[in-house]
Design an enzyme around this catalytic site. Structure first.
Site, PDB file in Angstrom:
ATOM      1  N   GLY A   1     -75.339 -85.970  -9.440  1.00 20.09           N
ATOM      2  CA  GLY A   1     -74.353 -86.285  -8.412  1.00 20.09           C
ATOM      3  C   GLY A   1     -74.971 -86.688  -7.096  1.00 20.09           C
ATOM      4  N   GLY A   2     -74.233 -86.415  -6.011  1.00 19.54           N
ATOM      5  CA  GLY A   2     -74.673 -86.778  -4.674  1.00 19.54           C
ATOM      6  C   GLY A   2     -74.119 -88.095  -4.185  1.00 19.54           C
TER       7      GLY A   2
ATOM      8  N   HIS B   1     -72.246 -94.104 -22.092  1.00 18.44           N
ATOM      9  CA  HIS B   1     -70.945 -94.289 -21.412  1.00 18.44           C
ATOM     10  C   HIS B   1     -70.186 -95.477 -22.011  1.00 18.44           C
ATOM     11  CE1 HIS B   1     -72.956 -91.614 -18.744  1.00 18.44           C
ATOM     12  NE2 HIS B   1     -73.569 -92.522 -18.024  1.00 18.44           N
TER      13      HIS B   1
ATOM     14  N   ASP C   1     -73.074 -85.590 -20.866  1.00 13.18           N
ATOM     15  CA  ASP C   1     -73.400 -85.970 -19.479  1.00 13.18           C
ATOM     16  C   ASP C   1     -73.297 -84.727 -18.582  1.00 13.18           C
ATOM     17  OD1 ASP C   1     -74.222 -87.680 -17.498  1.00 13.18           O
ATOM     18  OD2 ASP C   1     -72.347 -88.799 -17.353  1.00 13.18           O
TER      19      ASP C   1
ATOM     20  N   SER D   1     -72.029 -85.646 -11.877  1.00 11.97           N
ATOM     21  CA  SER D   1     -70.781 -85.800 -11.150  1.00 11.97           C
ATOM     22  C   SER D   1     -69.963 -86.821 -11.913  1.00 11.97           C
ATOM     23  CB  SER D   1     -71.055 -86.314  -9.736  1.00 11.97           C
ATOM     24  OG  SER D   1     -71.665 -87.575  -9.810  1.00 11.97           O
TER      25      SER D   1
HETATM   26 ZN    ZN Z   1     -74.956 -92.239 -16.536  1.00 10.15          ZN
END
Ligand code: ZN
Length: 391
Positions: free
Chosen positions: A67-68, A223, A284, A288
């Site tokens: 994340g971030g 994804h 995953d 995030s």
């Molecule tokens: Zn990814």
């Protein structure tokens, strides 16, 4: 050597095997027979007809956190090994993501090694979203040859506004180094490719495969269920030798924006004739899950959970009517083969004793066995997890 006898379980290896007893010792499966009689003292787990399958192999977990994208306050925490045990994930491939500035490969390796204290098997990928690739030794090839934990590269980002916008030549160099480093070290050297929202999808991977003598199987784009147009590119990619990964964690906001649940995407790909050997699902975990608007502004952000992987298997069976062996293959034998881990993702004599016991009706997780150590969740919620001191 402590021996553990698992009695009276319905084995899915992930293919259906039938009712068996298993003897575990030294972190391996020592024997598997319809009826085992052991002359020495052993610990016994009564299966009572429960399903026994391989521990899940999760192709992408942000072990050290991720994340971030919404500023420092949106960084996610590292994975707690007890969560992985409760989620039935016994093998995981760790990677950095967008942030390779405040997060390092050294920290990723440390987090992977810490998970071994829970009996978990955690591998890692060198690199991050960024190209040129960040490494430990200065080269992808050297990282793969010299650092045992590294089994591939990733997530390299394509078709995403958060990536480095690499060209085909740069991607070819990464895959070539991964391939040769993998060959020298006896590893798969697979390159996990984060595919973003942009409409070009897999175009760059096709361009590399058209131009260079690199097998498409070197890449594992993930994804692929983030929107229908991308999922529809999967059969053509697999037809030229590639494989695809589906992300099991999602949010309501992402589904409303077009994200397809992994179980549904799995059913659709199988229906389109894609063999399950070329499909994996991954959680995953600890990533995030940002939701951006059309202008690239962050709207919301949630944290992905490793629990989503088994949930996707349950949904594939109960909602999309896949047979259990096929659904399990996408999170056991298929990723184990794609990542070059033959001792993982299978129930066989000599294989690692990473196993799950599931309720035969609900598929709810009852027991996780990681490196031969059992964590029984049929008992009180907290007492199932053994003490996490290093063995
Ligand atoms: Zn990814």
């Amino acid at each position: 050597m402590t021996l553990l006898l698992v009695r009276n379980v319905e084995v899915f290896a992930p293919a259906a095997v039938g009712r068996r007893d298993l003897l575990l010792g030294g972190g391996r499966i020592l024997a598997m027979q319809p009826h085992l009689r052991i002359g020495v003292d052993t610990k016994v787990i009564e299966g009572d007809g429960a399903i026994l399958c391989p521990g899940l192999v999760d192709s992408l977990v942000h072990l050290s956190g991720g994340g971030g994208e919404g500023g420092f306050a949106t960084r996610t925490t590292a994975l707690d090994g007890r969560e992985a045990l409760r989620a039935g994930v016994t093998t995981m491939i760790g990677a950095l993501g967008t942030d390779d500035v405040t997060r390092s490969l050294a920290d990723l390796l440390a987090c992977a090694r810490a998970l071994a204290a829970c009996g978990l098997s955690a591998y890692a990928l060198t690199g991050s979203y960024r190209v040129p690739v960040r490494t430990v030794t200065g080269s992808v090839r050297d990282d793969l040859v010299l650092i045992p934990d590294f089994i591939g590269v990733g997530e390299i980002a394509i078709a995403d506004h958060r990536g480095s916008q690499p060209c085909a030549d740069e991607l070819a160099r990464i895959a070539a180094d991964a391939r040769v480093g993998g060959m020298l070290a006896g590893k798969a050297g697979t390159v996990l490719v984060h595919v973003g929202d942009a409409p070009e999808g897999l175009a760059l991977l096709h361009a590399v495969s058209d131009r260079y003598p690199l097998p498409s199987a070197q890449w594992h784009p993930t994804h692929m269920n983030r929107h229908r147009q991308l999922l529809e590119q999967a059969p053509a990619w697999v037809a030229r030798g590639g494989s695809v990964d589906l992300t099991s964690s999602t949010t309501l906001a992402l589904i409303e924006a077009g994200d397809l649940p992994a179980a549904q995407a799995l059913a659709e790909l199988l229906g389109a004739g894609v063999p399950v050997e070329r499909i994996s699902m991954s959680s995953d975990g600890q990533a995030s899950l940002p939701h951006f608007d059309g202008a690239g502004r962050l709207l919301s952000l949630e944290v992905a959970s490793v629990h989503s992987l088994l949930e996707a298997v349950v949904q594939a069976v109960h909602r999309h009517h896949l047979d259990l062996a096929t659904a399990l293959a996408s999170v056991t034998s298929s990723p184990a083969a794609i990542w070059g881990l033959p001792h993982k993702g299978t129930v066989a004599v000599g294989a690692d004793a990473d196993l799950l016991m599931l309720d035969p009706d609900t598929l709810a997780l009852q027991v996780t066995i990681a490196s031969g150590r059992a964590h029984d969740f049929r008992l009180a919620a907290e007492s199932g997890v053994e003490s996490l001191t290093a063995a």
